[in-house]
Enzyme design. Structure first.
Site, mmCIF file in Angstrom:
data_model
loop_
_atom_site.group_PDB
_atom_site.id
_atom_site.type_symbol
_atom_site.label_atom_id
_atom_site.label_comp_id
_atom_site.label_asym_id
_atom_site.label_seq_id
_atom_site.Cartn_x
_atom_site.Cartn_y
_atom_site.Cartn_z
ATOM 1 N N GLU A 144 0.945 -0.538 -5.211
ATOM 2 C CA GLU A 144 -0.055 0.411 -5.452
ATOM 3 C C GLU A 144 0.769 1.943 -5.495
ATOM 4 O O GLU A 144 1.018 2.575 -4.453
ATOM 5 C CB GLU A 144 -0.850 0.648 -4.183
ATOM 6 C CG GLU A 144 -2.131 1.717 -4.556
ATOM 7 C CD GLU A 144 -2.709 2.372 -3.453
ATOM 8 O OE1 GLU A 144 -3.563 3.013 -3.525
ATOM 9 O OE2 GLU A 144 -1.816 2.245 -2.299
ATOM 10 N N ASP A 188 0.803 -1.258 0.016
ATOM 11 C CA ASP A 188 -0.049 -0.035 0.087
ATOM 12 C C ASP A 188 0.894 1.221 0.063
ATOM 13 O O ASP A 188 1.852 1.115 0.724
ATOM 14 C CB ASP A 188 -0.667 0.141 1.291
ATOM 15 C CG ASP A 188 -2.006 1.136 1.285
ATOM 16 O OD1 ASP A 188 -2.908 1.195 0.308
ATOM 17 O OD2 ASP A 188 -1.621 2.133 2.335
#
Length: 838
Positions: free
Chosen positions: A560, A507
């Site tokens: 990401e 993330d």
């Protein structure tokens, strides 16, 4: 280093071996309560038989007890003669053995008082080596015994059939000198108030239970199995069952152990510093699985803070914050999956991901209950993988798991670590891969967790402009510190090896890579080359990826990353134009495709021709990285609307747009990811409080058929996709894609072919206008093949109008779209159609 406790019979003053009574039963096997404090004794740890609660020794009950220390060390106290008699089986009476008679001992002598400074540091929890003061230590005058047992009424040394009470030094300290030449295999008999006396192994008789190699690797930041060295580990050490506690706190003045086993009073459990490693250690006999604990840390300023274990592998359920001693007992049944998951590269395999927030997918279900439902549901829809939003423990549920406090523990909201393994096992047995979201970008500031852990900026950078994450009110990791980098790299390996996960979706990578991320001028400091790149974060990500791929064949890492950073999915040893090696990820979320394509389909069809490039631009950079096309949780919350609700038009048109878009997405180069609820066109935004609106599929709901139709389309998209290699085998190879017509803006039509390794094509056509286009001519690559419709998002069974090409379509010798042959087809309204040659 203090002398090791010898596992020999008690010895006499002259060094001869004295007769001993049968050893007292081993009481170290209890699960966290038989640890030196008056408490209950639950079940024994795994692999250990339940232990007795301890032999009662009332005053005068032990034959052969040595006199208690006093002003006259040889004076009788009414507890027995100074000459020890070992009791039955050791004397010369009837039935006695042939062993030697016990040797007379003059008794327990007082110990010179501790140095006041040493005593103060020990009692205040700031002593670096409590084992040097406590435990048993040989001296020229005998063996010195000292115990720290706050609130105890009395403490005695018990060795075989011998007993000697220690004198009180005040503040819970008890000590005495026994006329022994060697340290016996002893225990401490402790009585509190009027409670029954109980026996315990002395934690301070043991050498460190952590090896020098472990300490070296920790200091170097190269311990790839860090979870096996730090934290709480039930074990049998030198024949005694207990738990080894270790924690990295290099700037602490002292560390003590607190838990339910000592009523959260850490004063009697100081830990020792293991040199320059910064690691503190204590082997605590009698503490086992299920015990709650934290570390009481003395900060550099002398104040204390009670902290959860950063390496805890199990935690209490929030809002409770204690760590829990645990060991795994799960027996894996996914050997076939694990043996073959690395047989084929993920880039050349079907890869269709269903993103799940476990606590809200079916609210109220545990890991084990989810294992009964989730694998069957995902398999029925044809997805190849699930991606689980962060499962590591986090205190704040509305963070969805993206503010982690316990990186090594699955959240206790849904069960135990073994329960989570059971879920992963069930998914694997169903043929479903498991990806977990991983959050090494930042951590929350909770004062019981990682923030200023030992009273200093330990896990976070010392520079506050580097430490504070401007967007989320959290702290960033100090990626330049060896031990912190090791903590994170080992954590990535931990999830892959201990929980058999098949991928990590990392993330917020962009926030790690840039020093000026969400910062204005003057709020950040350039790197040593004057640039904005966080070089420490780059090195960390490269090391993490290289380590995971080396140790865990078949695992994929996914970034990401929302910028145009060069080489996110390039190998770490291949430098790019900027001089950096690649970050080494296997895949990257294509945030540009997501943003542009959603922008296009949100427009009314009459306006789409002015935004045609938003659907074609992705092919300009499609092969710059290895991409995943994500319609994730981030796109269906916080006012962004659910996918179907982004679409224009009435209910029929919104569903048709939704289906056409999914058909386009599954055909586009790149892997697919779809968030839960979007597979059946849920109209409301996702909420972690109640999850997907499953009632939309219920027979009692009048529009249930509309939602089932979309769900059936997703199922067929996945099955047809998986069965046709042209749609996935060359996702990262430009030869796997060819535009047939990318410029039909006035028609809102996009046509392209996908190709497998042998050149076999699938023809994909998307019509994003609400009109039927009859006899629409398309150039085709093969003059000899006829074409058959294999998927049509407008099929009546999906809720469409039913316009289809029922018959095989034969090519004509009519040049079109730069090809010598072409076919004419019917394009349904707001639909995607796939054809393949037959």
């Amino acid at each position: 280093m203090q002398a090791r406790a010898a596992s020999t019979p008690a010895t006499g003053a002259d060094g001869g071996t004295g007769a001993t009574a049968p050893n007292a039963p081993d009481r170290a096997g209890s699960s966290g309560r038989d640890s030196g404090m008056p408490a209950r004794t639950p079940s024994a740890p795994a692999g250990q038989a339940p232990a007795p609660t301890g032999r009662s020794r009332t005053a005068g009950a032990a034959s052969g007890a040595l006199p208690r220390a006093g002003a006259d060390a040889g004076a009788s106290t009414g507890r027995g003669a100074a000459t020890a008699d070992s009791g039955a089986g050791a004397g010369t009476g009837a039935g006695g053995t042939t062993g030697p008679r016990p040797i007379a001992r003059p008794g327990v002598r007082p110990v010179p008082p501790l140095d006041p400074g040493e005593r103060q540091r020990l009692l205040s929890g700031t002593h670096h080596d409590p084992h040097g003061l406590l435990g048993a230590h040989p001296t020229p005058d005998g063996v010195v015994f000292r115990a720290l047992r706050p609130f105890a009424r009395s403490v005695a040394v018990v060795a075989g059939g011998l007993r000697a009470e220690l004198g009180s030094e005040g503040d819970g300290l008890f000590a005495g000198v026994l006329p022994l030449s060697k340290i016996p295999d002893y225990r401490l008999a402790v009585a509190y108030d009027e409670s029954e006396e109980r026996e315990f192994h002395d934690p301070y008789r043991f050498l460190p239970a952590l090896g020098e190699l472990d300490l070296h690797l920790i200091s170097e930041g190269r311990h790839e199995e860090l979870w096996g060295a730090l934290g709480a580990h039930p074990m049998t050490y030198e024949g005694v069952a207990g738990t080894r506690f270790t924690v990295w706190a290099p700037n602490a003045r002292g560390v003590r152990l607190a838990g339910d086993f000592n009523f959260w009073d850490a004063s009697g459990f100081p830990m020792r510093s293991l040199g320059s490693s910064g690691v503190w250690e204590l082997f605590a006999p009698g503490i086992g699985e299920g015990a709650l604990y934290k570390f009481d840390i003395a900060r550099p300023d002398g104040s204390h803070t009670l902290r959860a274990d950063p390496m805890a592998r199990r935690t209490q359920c929030p809002p409770e914050t204690a760590s829990i001693v645990t060991a795994s007992h799960h027996t894996w049944e996914d050997a076939e999956w694990m043996a073959h998951r690395g047989d084929r590269r993920v880039h050349q395999s079907p890869f269709s991901v269903y993103e799940v927030h476990l606590p809200s997918w079916r609210p109220g279900l545990s890991y084990r209950q989810l294992a009964d439902q989730l694998p069957a549901y995902v398999k029925g829809l044809g997805f190849t993988h699930v991606e689980l939003m962060p499962v590591a423990e986090h205190p704040y549920s509305p963070s969805w798991g993206y503010q982690v406090t316990s990186y090594y523990a699955p959240t206790a909201r849904l069960g135990t670590p073994d329960d989570f393994k059971y879920l992963v096992d069930a998914l694997h047995r169903a043929g479903i891969g498991v990806i977990v979201d991983w959050v090494p970008a930042h951590f929350p500031k909770d004062d019981w967790a990682l923030a200023r852990f030992d009273g200093t900026t330990l896990y976070e950078p010392a520079d506050p402009t580097r430490a504070e994450h401007p967007d989320w009110g959290t702290l960033e990791f100090d990626y330049g510190r060896n031990e912190v980098r090791n903590f994170l790299v080992a954590n990535a390996v931990y999830w892959c090896e201990e929980f058999h996960v098949d991928g990590l979706r990392v993330d917020a990578v962009a926030s790690m890579l840039y020093l000026d991320y969400s910062r204005e001028g003057g709020e950040w400091t350039p790197n040593e080359f004057g640039g904005r790149e966080n070089l420490d974060a780059v090195r960390f990500l490269q090391e993490m990826n290289a380590t995971v791929y080396r140790r865990c064949p078949g695992v994929v890492t996914i970034a990401e990353e929302s910028t145009a950073w060069d080489g996110v999915t390039r190998a770490t040893h291949h430098p790019g134009p900027g001089g950096f090696g690649g970050l080494g990820f296997g895949l990257k979320w294509n945030m540009g495709w997501m943003h542009d394509s959603l922008g296009y389909v949100s427009k009314e069809p009459v306006h789409r021709k002015y935004h045609h490039n938003e659907m074609t631009f992705s092919m300009v950079y499609a092969y710059s990285e290895n991409y995943v096309l994500p319609i994730s949780h981030d796109e269906v919350v916080h006012g962004k609307q659910a996918l179907v609700s982004k679409m224009p038009g009435d209910w029929w048109q919104r569903r048709a747009n939704h289906r056409a878009y999914l058909g386009f997405m599954w055909a586009h180069p790149g892997k697919q990811l779809l968030f839960m609820g979007q597979e059946f066109a849920q109209g409301a935004e996702w909420s972690e409080a109640h999850g997907p609106e499953w009632w939309l599929l219920d027979d009692t709901y009048h529009s249930a058929g509309d939602h089932r139709g979309v769900r059936d389309l997703v199922r067929d998209l996945n099955h047809v996709y998986t069965a046709n290699a042209p749609l996935w085998e060359r996702d990262t190879d430009p030869t796997g894609f060819t535009w047939v017509e990318g410029g039909a803006a006035d028609d809102n039509v996009f046509t392209f072919t996908r190709h497998d390794a042998f050149g076999n094509p699938v023809l994909c056509v998307s019509n994003f206008s609400p009109v039927v286009r009859h006899d629409y001519r398309l150039g085709v690559p093969d003059a000899d093949a006829s074409w058959q419709e294999i998927l049509n998002t407008d099929a009546a069974c999906y809720g469409g109008s039913g316009v289809r090409n029922a018959d095989v379509v034969k090519p004509e010798a009519v040049a079109w779209h730069g090809r010598r042959h072409s076919i004419t087809v019917a394009l349904p309204p707001l639909a995607t159609v796939w054809f393949r040659p037959v």
